[in-house]
Design an enzyme around this catalytic site. Sequence first.
Site, PDB file in Angstrom:
ATOM      1  CB  THR A  82     -13.841  -0.129   2.597  1.00  0.00           C
ATOM      2  OG1 THR A  82     -14.428   0.472   2.021  1.00  0.00           O
ATOM      3  CG2 THR A  82     -14.083  -1.560   2.555  1.00  0.00           C
ATOM      4  CE1 TYR A  86     -13.479   3.728  -7.334  1.00  0.00           C
ATOM      5  CE2 TYR A  86     -16.199   3.771  -7.713  1.00  0.00           C
ATOM      6  CZ  TYR A  86     -14.732   3.039  -7.076  1.00  0.00           C
ATOM      7  OH  TYR A  86     -14.848   2.068  -6.943  1.00  0.00           O
ATOM      8  CG  ASP A 138      -2.381   0.259   1.083  1.00  0.00           C
ATOM      9  OD1 ASP A 138      -2.476   1.613   0.734  1.00  0.00           O
ATOM     10  OD2 ASP A 138      -3.351   0.159   0.861  1.00  0.00           O
ATOM     11  CG  ASP A 181       2.106   6.571  -5.488  1.00  0.00           C
ATOM     12  OD1 ASP A 181       1.622   6.676  -5.790  1.00  0.00           O
ATOM     13  OD2 ASP A 181       2.695   8.004  -5.339  1.00  0.00           O
ATOM     14  CE  LYS A 218     -12.694   1.162  -9.406  1.00  0.00           C
ATOM     15  NZ  LYS A 218     -11.091   0.475  -8.618  1.00  0.00           N
TER      16      LYS A 218
END
Length: 265
Positions: free
Chosen positions: A191, A156, A38, A63, A160
């Site tokens: 989450t 977004y 991460d 990254d 996706k």
Amino acid sequence: MDLGITGKTALITGADSGIGWETARQLLDEGATVFLSDKDGDSVAEAAARLDHQDRVHHAPADVTSVDSIAALHRTVQEAVGEIDILVHSAGVTGAQGLFHEIDDKGWVDTLEIDLLGAVRVTREFLADLRSGGWGRLVYLTSEDAVQPYDDELPYCAAKAGVLALSKGLSRSYAGEGLLVNAVSPAFIHTPMTDAMMTRRAEQLGVGFDEAIESFLGEERPYMELGRRGEPEEVASVITFLCSDRASFVNGSNYRVDSGSVATI
């Protein structure tokens, strides 16, 4: 059920929490060696420390917007565990939000850099590993938004959708070499990302956190027939299956884990 992945090695990006972390936990339980990555090194180290089977747990920061950072991750992975057999790409952000006329170029570019090009960079760097052994699994985390876009988060949604197309395209390129590529599309999972969304919604509406969730489900996600957020383990179970020998005839698919949120077939 024996999933046939004992001794396999998996890299999971976006693994410090949520779906990525739960996928790591389940793959470990199935006998795999797992490398967590991460952006924040401290965060991913803490996440790795919470897992069992510590002899098979490794971690390092990376990254996904940086080619050099991903190359450094690859070197670290190779030194620690050798070549990987499984790549689960979970790293991503919600990105720029608002109606189309409210989002500038920077909002679009920043979102695409992480959510789409991040997937491209990580895949390109580790593809040789996945192709080398005659057996490989690549699973992308996309979203319901890839096929059912919402007007307040179009960068977004577009990113996706791009990942979903990438997944399908790659599935045609390398299946003959034993590399199977699939996608998993969750909707409104419990989450940190959706916690942040619901915190903002609660503040905007002047209501409590639970009421924000309830109103979001009723107003924005009416086809989620179970009437709740999904849990990370419910998504990770599908991912883990796709990483296994049990999914040996599954390629180029998109598994929706969305409580019915996508309204079409």
